[in-house]
Design a protein around this motif. Structure first.
Motif, PDB file in Angstrom:
ATOM      1  N   VAL A 211     103.315 102.812 115.994  1.00 24.86           N
ATOM      2  CA  VAL A 211     103.830 101.637 116.694  1.00 24.86           C
ATOM      3  C   VAL A 211     105.139 102.042 117.353  1.00 24.86           C
ATOM      4  O   VAL A 211     106.044 102.568 116.701  1.00 24.86           O
ATOM      5  CB  VAL A 211     104.063 100.465 115.719  1.00 24.86           C
ATOM      6  N   LEU A 212     105.248 101.815 118.656  1.00 21.11           N
ATOM      7  CA  LEU A 212     106.445 102.189 119.404  1.00 21.11           C
ATOM      8  C   LEU A 212     107.470 101.058 119.363  1.00 21.11           C
ATOM      9  O   LEU A 212     107.099  99.872 119.376  1.00 21.11           O
ATOM     10  CB  LEU A 212     106.073 102.506 120.855  1.00 21.11           C
TER      11      LEU A 212
ATOM     12  N   GLY B 283     108.554  90.240 120.868  1.00 21.37           N
ATOM     13  CA  GLY B 283     107.566  89.633 121.741  1.00 21.37           C
ATOM     14  C   GLY B 283     106.679  90.644 122.438  1.00 21.37           C
ATOM     15  O   GLY B 283     105.701  90.283 123.078  1.00 21.37           O
ATOM     16  N   SER B 284     107.024  91.927 122.307  1.00 24.71           N
ATOM     17  CA  SER B 284     106.209  92.986 122.896  1.00 24.71           C
ATOM     18  C   SER B 284     105.819  93.980 121.811  1.00 24.71           C
ATOM     19  O   SER B 284     106.517  94.134 120.804  1.00 24.71           O
ATOM     20  CB  SER B 284     106.981  93.724 124.004  1.00 24.71           C
ATOM     21  N   ARG B 285     104.736  94.642 122.004  1.00 25.89           N
ATOM     22  CA  ARG B 285     104.297  95.673 121.051  1.00 25.89           C
ATOM     23  C   ARG B 285     103.489  96.724 121.795  1.00 25.89           C
ATOM     24  O   ARG B 285     102.649  96.397 122.646  1.00 25.89           O
ATOM     25  CB  ARG B 285     103.459  95.063 119.933  1.00 25.89           C
TER      26      ARG B 285
ATOM     27  N   HIS C 211      99.485  98.265 125.228  1.00 24.28           N
ATOM     28  CA  HIS C 211     100.742  97.547 125.433  1.00 24.28           C
ATOM     29  C   HIS C 211     100.467  96.047 125.380  1.00 24.28           C
ATOM     30  O   HIS C 211      99.649  95.528 126.161  1.00 24.28           O
ATOM     31  CB  HIS C 211     101.365  97.928 126.768  1.00 24.28           C
ATOM     32  N   ILE C 212     101.112  95.352 124.481  1.00 17.97           N
ATOM     33  CA  ILE C 212     100.840  93.925 124.236  1.00 17.97           C
ATOM     34  C   ILE C 212     102.117  93.140 124.552  1.00 17.97           C
ATOM     35  O   ILE C 212     103.206  93.478 124.111  1.00 17.97           O
ATOM     36  CB  ILE C 212     100.417  93.677 122.784  1.00 17.97           C
TER      37      ILE C 212
END
Length: 478
Positions: free
Chosen positions: A127-128, A133-135, A476-477
């Protein structure tokens, strides 16, 4: 005709298929030249069914929990050990190596399956770091159905090196072992079958090599190529794989240089190198072949090497007193004889061997040692896949390294010196995927096995063996 414990056949969709309606090829005993059994050859329809089955198998196996994959590998390793005596006997009968060597091969193969069982549960992504709110995720997933082709020289280990990482990573696989050592490969397949591997995950086929490779590699089902064999065949398969930009692992041939420096422990060095040179009658891709010896110890080394070689007992592999068996096939004998005769005509000296021995039958060739072999001789430039050792002198460190790196091959190299600084320099400057310093051990379950330059790319064994069967996906979420 000597029948094997089990009949030879193809394994497709969980079923063993016999010779009914199929051409057959004889499997020979290299110690006698006699036929063991007839091996059925896959038809075009068989290959289509294998592709269909492996596609179904991938859909099932990729979603199987890693712990379940690991359990199959662990059970297969256990069965391989339990059946080791019988499998070793079959390997000796069809490949020729002494039974003790065949048993050692099985031990290494079982250990490799155990290692891959552990690695199956350690295929990690990451996981970066991103704002709240972003992943962003990095996933590692199985590449898909594999087409694997392997050589006859290690009929158990070569098959395990293909099946182990594919099964561990969640891939399905169609494997084509050598037709000359089909019985050993089939016994390995039975271990996987009896360990509970679902029917469609592995298919095992035999047939005309070029026909099978073209059929499998042209299919949109196949996502990865894995090959162990010669450089020319490897290049041919890569050209076929290029049409679909297929992920590939190539473990190709070598011409293993050995650098012997004048500060080494000469007696220990000789004992290690002679035993390793003639292991499996020299039919080993990482076999030491070009022995470069520093001037001060050159004559002593050559004499000691020849004396030890002359004491090697050659005979049938089932004889417990045999130290070197026959070559695996008649073309190997012809090839070595041609290299020896070419070197002899160019002025090389034969210290021992150089003939077929006095066995009277089978595919035997004497352990052979040659010195003063000119660089123009074929043997100094082509891989002598057999019981031939070539000994040449060198003066300086730079000259030794230059000779070691002279050829386009870069699989294995060996260096013998007590100088720690020189050891570090050799590790940096010798061009080989695997280097042994003051020893001859290059293969272990947890270390990558592979070469550079024309000896191939990618690795088998170690975590790298699993990585070669994975693709990386970034998500990218927001």
């Amino acid at each position: 005709m000597t029948e094997y414990k089990g009949k030879l056949g193809l394994y497709i969709g969980g079923e063993w298929l016999n010779s009914d309606g199929r051409d057959t090829q004889d499997v020979l005993n290299p110690a006698t030249g006699e036929t063991h059994a007839g091996l059925p050859m896959a038809t075009s329809d068989d290959l289509d069914k294998a592709l269909e089955a492996t596609q179904r198998g991938f859909a099932e196996w990729r979603s199987t929990a890693p712990v379940e994959r690991a359990a199959v590998l662990t059970k297969a390793a256990s069965l391989l050990r339990a059946r080791g005596d019988e499998i070793a006997r079959i390997a000796t009968l069809e490949q020729g190596k002494p039974t003790a060597e065949a048993k050692g091969e099985i031990t290494l193969a079982a250990g490799l399956l155990d290692f891959h069982a552990g690695e199956a549960q350690r295929i990690y992504g990451r996981v970066l770091p991103r704002p709240t709110g972003s992943r962003s995720l990095v996933l590692k997933q199985p590449v898909g159905p594999v087409a694997a082709f392997c050589a006859w020289n290690f009929p158990v280990l070569n098959v395990v090196r293909k099946l182990g990482p594919a099964v561990a990573s969640g891939c399905s696989i169609i494997i084509k072992p050598s037709e000359e050592t089909a019985g050993s490969a089939i016994e390995v397949m039975r271990c996987f079958q009896d360990a509970g591997l679902p029917a469609n995950v592995v298919q095992m086929v035999f047939g005309v090599p070029d026909t099978i490779s073209r059929h499998l590699l042209s299919s949109s089902v196949t996502r990865k190529l894995s090959f162990t064999g010669s450089v020319p065949v490897g290049k041919h398969l890569l050209k076929l794989a290029a049409d679909t930009v297929m992920k590939s692992t190539m473990e190709l041939g070598g011409h293993g240089p050995v650098l012997v420096f004048d500060d080494c422990d000469l007696e220990i060095t000789l004992d290690l190198l002679v035993a390793n040179k003639f292991r499996n009658a020299g039919q080993v891709c990482i076999s030491p072949t070009r022995f470069y010896v520093q001037d001060a110890v050159y004559e002593r080394f050559a004499q000691g090497f020849a004396e030890r070689t002359g004491r090697i007992k050659v005979g049938e592999g089932l004889d417990n007193s045999t130290q070197m068996g026959p070559m695996a096939n008649p073309r190997g004998v012809t090839g070595i004889n041609e290299l020896v005769n070419d070197a002899r005509s160019a002025g090389a000296r034969i210290l021992t061997g150089g003939d077929h021995g006095n066995q009277g039958r089978g595919f035997f060739y004497s352990p052979t040692v040659m010195t003063d072999v000119p660089l123009t001789a074929r043997a100094m430039n082509e891989e002598p896949f057999g019981p031939l050792a070539l000994i040449s002198p060198f003066a300086t460190v730079e000259e030794g390294i230059e000779q070691a790196n002279r050829l386009p091959f870069g699989l294995a190299a060996y260096c013998f010196t007590e100088n720690g600084r020189l050891q570090n320099r050799l590790a940096e400057e010798v061009e080989a995927g695997m280097i042994a310093i003051n020893n001859v051990a290059l293969s272990a379950p947890d270390s990558p096995f592979g070469g550079m330059k024309e000896s191939g790319f990618g690795s088998e064994d170690g975590p790298e063996g699993i990585e070669a069967h994975l693709v990386i996906k970034t998500v990218h979420i927001k």
